[in-house]
Each structure stands twice: as C-alpha cells, then as structure tokens.
Motif scaffolding. Structure first.
Motif, mmCIF file in Angstrom:
data_model
loop_
_atom_site.group_PDB
_atom_site.id
_atom_site.type_symbol
_atom_site.label_atom_id
_atom_site.label_comp_id
_atom_site.label_asym_id
_atom_site.label_seq_id
_atom_site.Cartn_x
_atom_site.Cartn_y
_atom_site.Cartn_z
ATOM 1 N N LEU A 1 0.831 -1.199 0.000
ATOM 2 C CA LEU A 1 0.000 0.000 0.000
ATOM 3 C C LEU A 1 0.874 1.261 0.000
ATOM 4 N N THR A 2 1.914 1.244 0.804
ATOM 5 C CA THR A 2 2.836 2.385 0.853
ATOM 6 C C THR A 2 3.481 2.612 -0.513
ATOM 7 N N GLU A 3 3.893 1.532 -1.152
ATOM 8 C CA GLU A 3 4.525 1.636 -2.468
ATOM 9 C C GLU A 3 3.551 2.202 -3.503
ATOM 10 N N HIS A 4 2.311 1.740 -3.464
ATOM 11 C CA HIS A 4 1.309 2.238 -4.409
ATOM 12 C C HIS A 4 0.999 3.716 -4.152
ATOM 13 N N SER A 5 0.971 4.097 -2.903
ATOM 14 C CA SER A 5 0.705 5.499 -2.563
ATOM 15 C C SER A 5 1.800 6.408 -3.109
ATOM 16 N N GLN A 6 3.031 5.945 -3.068
ATOM 17 C CA GLN A 6 4.148 6.719 -3.603
ATOM 18 C C GLN A 6 4.052 6.848 -5.125
ATOM 19 N N ILE A 7 3.659 5.784 -5.783
ATOM 20 C CA ILE A 7 3.469 5.830 -7.237
ATOM 21 C C ILE A 7 2.360 6.814 -7.579
ATOM 22 N N PHE A 8 1.276 6.739 -6.833
ATOM 23 C CA PHE A 8 0.144 7.629 -7.083
ATOM 24 C C PHE A 8 0.550 9.089 -6.929
ATOM 25 N N ALA A 9 1.291 9.405 -5.872
ATOM 26 C CA ALA A 9 1.715 10.787 -5.641
ATOM 27 C C ALA A 9 2.573 11.296 -6.800
ATOM 28 N N ALA A 10 3.436 10.423 -7.317
ATOM 29 C CA ALA A 10 4.292 10.813 -8.439
ATOM 30 C C ALA A 10 3.474 11.041 -9.703
ATOM 31 N N LEU A 11 2.479 10.188 -9.937
ATOM 32 C CA LEU A 11 1.616 10.352 -11.107
ATOM 33 C C LEU A 11 0.761 11.611 -10.983
ATOM 34 N N GLU A 12 0.254 11.843 -9.788
ATOM 35 C CA GLU A 12 -0.573 13.027 -9.566
ATOM 36 C C GLU A 12 0.232 14.299 -9.807
ATOM 37 N N SER B 1 11.034 0.773 -7.940
ATOM 38 C CA SER B 1 11.218 0.286 -6.574
ATOM 39 C C SER B 1 10.107 -0.689 -6.196
ATOM 40 N N HIS B 2 8.873 -0.342 -6.561
ATOM 41 C CA HIS B 2 7.740 -1.222 -6.258
ATOM 42 C C HIS B 2 7.865 -2.557 -6.966
ATOM 43 N N MET B 3 8.254 -2.534 -8.230
ATOM 44 C CA MET B 3 8.348 -3.778 -8.981
ATOM 45 C C MET B 3 9.471 -4.665 -8.451
#
Length: 247
Positions: free
Chosen positions: A206-217, A230-232
């Motif tokens: 969840l933390t990893e996905h949240s970081q991806i989302f913030a970068a996309l946003e 990093s997530h992959m």
C-alpha cells in the motif's frame, strides 16, 4: 442452434482434427488457438459445444473445458452463460507464444515473465506520467482507499491492486503495451494472489502504491520511474518467494 451455426460448428470441428493419444490440456489449447488465429474463423463466431470439440479432438470434455478456460483468461474467447462460447475480437499475434508459456510454465520462464512484467510496468507508468487524466487519478485514489480498508482481506486487496495497475496501463495510451501486460498478469495471476501472505506485506505494498500515485498526480516522470521501479523490485521478490516455496 440455427442451421448456419450448426454448419459453422461442423466446419470448426472438422478443421481441428484429432489430438494424439495422451495429449495434455496445453496441446488442446494450442490446437484451438492455432485455428482461432488462422483467419479461417470470423470474430464473434459461436464455437461448437464442449462435447463436439472433445469428439473432434479425440479427448475428454474436461481437457477441452480447461483449455477453453485458459483461452478465456487470455481474452481469446468469451463465455456467455446460457448462450455459448464465442471468439473475441482484438486477438494479438503475440498470444500464441504467450499461451504456450502460460500452459507449460516452468521456473525459468516464470522468472523471465516476472522480469518482463517489471520492465513493462515501469514503461507504462512513464507514459502515463504525461498522459494520465484526472478521472483516472480519481479511480486510482478509490483503489488506494479500498486497499487501505482491506489489509485484512487479502483477496479484495489483490483485486484493488490489480485495478490500480490496470489504470496505469490504460493511461499509457499504448494498446499493445496494455494487452501485453494484461496477458502477463493473467499468466502470473496465481503467483500474484499468493505473493501477499499477511497484513505486513499488504501494508508495504500500500505504501509503495501510494508513492506511485503521488508521483503520477504530480506528473513527475522521474519520480514515477523511481517509485514504480522500486515497487516492482519488491513486488517481484514477493511473487518469486511464493513461487519458490511451491516448488
């Protein structure tokens, strides 16, 4: 079944021919796929009943049923309850080889698919950084909320995880990339489902996905690349750990 449908079913059955004694589900699936992608059968055609296919191929109905289930997962056919099984549109020429990987997947190929998926996920995210819409971000925010509320329900968590990644693939604007990722995810689905074995793994994901989302946003391609890569890396380790434990 109409006269035309019966004639079509008979033609398909005759064209397939029989499968040799002792053949496995993978051979049945490959025989079906080779014909479905030959151009001799139109998109939307209703396929013969399982018993008719089984008789034509000289195998049991269970082998045909399992082969059609594999083809459905890969998007080759669609099953309409009460109506029958139909050939779908948009079949990629890459799928015949991909199918053989999935049905005869050994340890080396599983690792290769995991490696390939990682690279494609990063590429999809990089493209999405420039192309993602506010609507897609809203849906991804909803996926994150679902993940946050289902840390103790790993099946629901994995489903929200998959939807999150699907939004990124669709936002890449590259249809071929999207279809490749969907095929690979389908082939690896059983290991993805087993990768998250406790709430600790889910919380980390969840933390990893949240970081991806913030970068996309933020529409920040460098941050998107870093966070998805990093997530992959960690997701691949979790997936392969589950795979290795089953061997």
């Amino acid at each position: 079944m109409t006269l035309n449908s019966a004639a079509s079913a008979a033609k398909i059955s005759a064209a397939l021919g029989s499968v040799g004694q002792g053949s496995v589900v993978s051979e049945v699936a490959e025989r079906l796929l080779a014909y479905f992608t030959s151009g001799d059968i139109a998109v939307g055609t209703r396929l013969p009943a399982e018993r008719q296919l089984a008789a034509s191929l000289g195998v049991g109905r269970s082998a045909v049923r399992e082969a059609l289930a594999a083809l459905e997962i890969l998007g080759i056919v669609i099953v309409r309850p009460g109506s029958g099984t139909y050939l779908r549109d948009g079949i990629s020429e890459l799928l015949p080889r991909t199918l053989s990987w999935g049905l005869m997947l050994g340890a080396p190929r599983t690792r290769e698919l995991v490696e390939l998926r990682s690279g494609l996920e990063v590429q999809a995210a990089q493209l999405a950084a420039d192309r993602i819409t506010n609507e897609a971000l809203d849906r991804m925010r909803g996926n994150l909320e679902t993940m946050a509320h289902t840390l103790d329900d790993l099946a629901a968590f994995v489903e929200a995880d998959a939807l999150f990644h699907r939004e990124i693939a669709e936002s890449s604007g590259n249809q071929v990339l999207q279809e490749l990722l969907q095929s690979i995810r389908s082939l690896l689905r059983i290991w993805v489902d087993r990768a998250l074995t406790d709430e600790g793994h889910a919380a980390a994901a969840l933390t990893e996905h949240s970081q991806i989302f913030a970068a996309l946003e933020a529409r920040d391609p460098d941050a998107v690349t870093l966070t998805m890569r990093s997530h992959m890396q960690t997701a691949s380790k979790r997936l392969l750990a589950g795979f290795d434990a089953s061997q």
